[in-house]
Every structure is written in structure tokens, then in C-alpha cells.
Design a protein around this motif. Structure first.
Motif, PDB file in Angstrom:
ATOM      1  N   THR A   1      25.497  45.678  27.129  1.00 43.29           N
ATOM      2  CA  THR A   1      26.041  44.350  27.421  1.00 43.29           C
ATOM      3  C   THR A   1      27.215  44.019  26.515  1.00 43.29           C
ATOM      4  OG1 THR A   1      23.917  43.553  28.222  1.00 43.29           O
ATOM      5  CG2 THR A   1      25.495  41.884  27.517  1.00 43.29           C
ATOM      6  N   ILE A   2      27.089  44.290  25.223  1.00 40.94           N
ATOM      7  CA  ILE A   2      28.166  43.878  24.309  1.00 40.94           C
ATOM      8  C   ILE A   2      29.399  44.769  24.382  1.00 40.94           C
ATOM      9  CG2 ILE A   2      26.611  42.691  22.719  1.00 40.94           C
ATOM     10  CD1 ILE A   2      26.949  45.077  20.791  1.00 40.94           C
ATOM     11  N   VAL A   3      29.259  45.996  24.902  1.00 41.62           N
ATOM     12  CA  VAL A   3      30.441  46.865  25.021  1.00 41.62           C
ATOM     13  C   VAL A   3      31.028  46.854  26.428  1.00 41.62           C
ATOM     14  CG1 VAL A   3      29.717  48.377  23.139  1.00 41.62           C
ATOM     15  CG2 VAL A   3      29.130  48.993  25.490  1.00 41.62           C
ATOM     16  N   HIS A   4      30.373  46.144  27.359  1.00 40.38           N
ATOM     17  CA  HIS A   4      30.861  46.104  28.747  1.00 40.38           C
ATOM     18  C   HIS A   4      32.230  45.420  28.817  1.00 40.38           C
ATOM     19  CE1 HIS A   4      31.292  44.420  32.845  1.00 40.38           C
ATOM     20  NE2 HIS A   4      30.832  45.611  33.166  1.00 40.38           N
ATOM     21  N   ARG A   5      33.129  46.042  29.535  1.00 37.52           N
ATOM     22  CA  ARG A   5      34.456  45.461  29.760  1.00 37.52           C
ATOM     23  C   ARG A   5      34.657  45.289  31.260  1.00 37.52           C
ATOM     24  NH1 ARG A   5      33.822  44.038  25.673  1.00 37.52           N
ATOM     25  NH2 ARG A   5      34.368  44.967  23.702  1.00 37.52           N
ATOM     26  N   PRO A   6      35.148  44.113  31.673  1.00 32.64           N
ATOM     27  CA  PRO A   6      35.418  43.928  33.105  1.00 32.64           C
ATOM     28  C   PRO A   6      36.544  44.857  33.564  1.00 32.64           C
ATOM     29  CG  PRO A   6      35.783  41.879  31.857  1.00 32.64           C
ATOM     30  CD  PRO A   6      35.449  42.957  30.881  1.00 32.64           C
ATOM     31  N   LYS A   7      36.610  45.066  34.864  1.00 33.68           N
ATOM     32  CA  LYS A   7      37.672  45.911  35.421  1.00 33.68           C
ATOM     33  C   LYS A   7      39.039  45.330  35.096  1.00 33.68           C
ATOM     34  CE  LYS A   7      34.767  47.311  39.261  1.00 33.68           C
ATOM     35  NZ  LYS A   7      34.445  47.044  40.651  1.00 33.68           N
ATOM     36  N   GLY A   8      40.045  46.165  35.120  1.00 32.33           N
ATOM     37  CA  GLY A   8      41.397  45.736  34.795  1.00 32.33           C
ATOM     38  C   GLY A   8      41.932  44.648  35.708  1.00 32.33           C
ATOM     39  N   ASP A   9      41.462  44.626  36.964  1.00 33.69           N
ATOM     40  CA  ASP A   9      41.944  43.619  37.921  1.00 33.69           C
ATOM     41  C   ASP A   9      40.999  42.415  38.016  1.00 33.69           C
ATOM     42  OD1 ASP A   9      39.867  44.940  39.142  1.00 33.69           O
ATOM     43  OD2 ASP A   9      40.857  45.110  41.100  1.00 33.69           O
ATOM     44  N   ALA A  10      40.128  42.258  37.012  1.00 31.07           N
ATOM     45  CA  ALA A  10      39.155  41.158  37.029  1.00 31.07           C
ATOM     46  C   ALA A  10      39.865  39.807  36.927  1.00 31.07           C
ATOM     47  CB  ALA A  10      38.172  41.313  35.877  1.00 31.07           C
ATOM     48  N   VAL A  11      39.318  38.829  37.636  1.00 27.31           N
ATOM     49  CA  VAL A  11      39.877  37.474  37.582  1.00 27.31           C
ATOM     50  C   VAL A  11      39.377  36.782  36.317  1.00 27.31           C
ATOM     51  CG1 VAL A  11      40.125  37.250  40.085  1.00 27.31           C
ATOM     52  CG2 VAL A  11      37.994  36.550  38.997  1.00 27.31           C
ATOM     53  N   LYS A  12      40.044  35.693  35.945  1.00 22.23           N
ATOM     54  CA  LYS A  12      39.723  34.991  34.709  1.00 22.23           C
ATOM     55  C   LYS A  12      38.248  34.588  34.641  1.00 22.23           C
ATOM     56  CE  LYS A  12      41.198  31.103  31.793  1.00 22.23           C
ATOM     57  NZ  LYS A  12      40.088  31.312  30.927  1.00 22.23           N
ATOM     58  N   GLN A  13      37.696  34.155  35.767  1.00 18.89           N
ATOM     59  CA  GLN A  13      36.290  33.744  35.797  1.00 18.89           C
ATOM     60  C   GLN A  13      35.366  34.900  35.398  1.00 18.89           C
ATOM     61  OE1 GLN A  13      34.824  32.502  39.635  1.00 18.89           O
ATOM     62  NE2 GLN A  13      32.948  31.656  38.771  1.00 18.89           N
ATOM     63  N   GLU A  14      35.646  36.118  35.890  1.00 15.37           N
ATOM     64  CA  GLU A  14      34.835  37.286  35.536  1.00 15.37           C
ATOM     65  C   GLU A  14      34.949  37.593  34.050  1.00 15.37           C
ATOM     66  OE1 GLU A  14      34.760  40.940  38.163  1.00 15.37           O
ATOM     67  OE2 GLU A  14      36.311  39.762  39.161  1.00 15.37           O
ATOM     68  N   ILE A  15      36.164  37.496  33.529  1.00 12.22           N
ATOM     69  CA  ILE A  15      36.396  37.770  32.106  1.00 12.22           C
ATOM     70  C   ILE A  15      35.658  36.753  31.246  1.00 12.22           C
ATOM     71  CG2 ILE A  15      38.180  37.841  30.301  1.00 12.22           C
ATOM     72  CD1 ILE A  15      40.093  38.891  32.568  1.00 12.22           C
ATOM     73  N   ASP A  16      35.722  35.477  31.628  1.00 14.44           N
ATOM     74  CA  ASP A  16      35.024  34.420  30.887  1.00 14.44           C
ATOM     75  C   ASP A  16      33.510  34.612  30.932  1.00 14.44           C
ATOM     76  OD1 ASP A  16      37.467  33.312  30.272  1.00 14.44           O
ATOM     77  OD2 ASP A  16      37.315  31.675  31.743  1.00 14.44           O
TER      78      ASP A  16
END
Length: 162
Positions: free
Chosen positions: A96-111
Motif C-alpha cells: 500500500t505505501i509503495v503503490h504509485r498510481p498510473k502515469g495517466d491517473a487523474v487528480k482524484q486517483e492521486i489524492d
């Protein structure tokens, strides 16, 4: 015969994955959280930590969040039960702590991902307060990884001071 809970729906040229069991799993963990608050003395935390909480920690965002909260409460209220299975909790928390969203992720996914990381770090902070948690090599390695990664160390120190 059990019905499939995860299905793929065709939406024209797109495929959308629908998880019909998500709300039920989320509600189940919220019930467990309520039980911990209201009648912990009548529960055996060991009976649900390993099979259920462990699966919840590796589940969808909406299931992980209450699981992190439950884990924090268990670490404070039933430290020996948590300490007994600490090694098995490290892997899903680390993922969980090392998971990174995909490069094309929207702001909501990143948040949402940032919220999930902070939630997992709160649970890790609660685990680190258990006397004897430093005897677990896996947990010790996880703590070393957090302190050696500047972005994680900053978030961890922030959640510890909350």
C-alpha cells in the motif's frame, strides 16, 4: 452455486470492471470497527485478524481504509494478538505505501492514493508503538524502508505527530 462478484461490463469500446461485493465487504469491516468500539471484551480478535483483516488490507481502497483503522485500534487495545501475526501484516501494508498510481491517473486517483498511504502509515505508527514490534525482522525492515525513503519518512513523521 456462488455467483461471480467481479464482472466485466462492455461499454462500447471500453471495458469496465464491476465489483458487486465491494459494498458488502466495506460494510462488514465497518461493522467490525463498531464491534471493537462497543464490545471488544466479547470478541476474540485473533479469530478475524489473520484471515479477514489480512485480506482486507490487500483489497480495494474503500475496504483498506476501515482495515487500517481497525488495525490501529487492535494495536492499541489487543497488542499481543497483533504482535502474534505482525509478520503477515507487513507485506500488504508495504504494498500500500509503495503503490504509485498510473502515469495517466487523474487528480482524484492521486489524492485517494495519498490518503491511502497516510492511512497505512497511521496503522504502521500504531504497530510501532506495540512493545516488542521491533523483534519482527520484517517489520523492522519496513520501518527502515520508510525512514530511508524521504517522501515516506516525511509523511510518516507527519501522521505520527497528528
Amino acid at each position: 452455486m456462488q455467483q461471480e462478484l467481479i464482472r466485466t461490463v462492455d461499454l462500447g469500446p471500453f471495458k469496465h470492471v464491476v465489483d458487486d461485493g465491494l459494498e458488502l465487504r466495506k460494510a462488514a469491516f465497518e461493522c467490525v470497527d463498531t464491534l471493537l468500539d462497543s464490545c471488544l471484551d466479547q470478541l476474540n480478535p485473533s479469530s478475524f485478524i489473520v484471515p479477514f483483516l489480512l485480506s482486507g488490507l490487500g483489497d480495494h481502497y474503500d475496504v483498506k481504509m476501515p482495515c487500517h483503522l481497525i488495525l490501529s485500534k487492535l494495536a492499541d487495545k489487543c497488542p499481543s494478538a497483533v504482535l502474534a501475526v505482525l509478520d503477515s501484516l507487513v507485506e500488504p501494508l508495504e504494498k500500500t505505501i509503495v503503490h504509485r498510481p498510473k502515469g495517466d491517473a487523474v487528480k482524484q486517483e492521486i489524492d485517494r492514493n495519498e490518503d491511502m498511504i497516510r492511512s497505512a502509515l497511521r496503522a504502521i505508527a500504531a504497530l510501532s508503538r506495540i512493545s516488542g514490534s521491533d523483534y519482527s525482522m520484517k517489520f523492522k525492515n519496513l520501518m527502515n524502508k520508510i525512514t530511508a525513503t524521504p517522501s515516506l519518512a516525511e509523511k510518516y513523521n507527519s501522521v505520527r505527530s497528528e
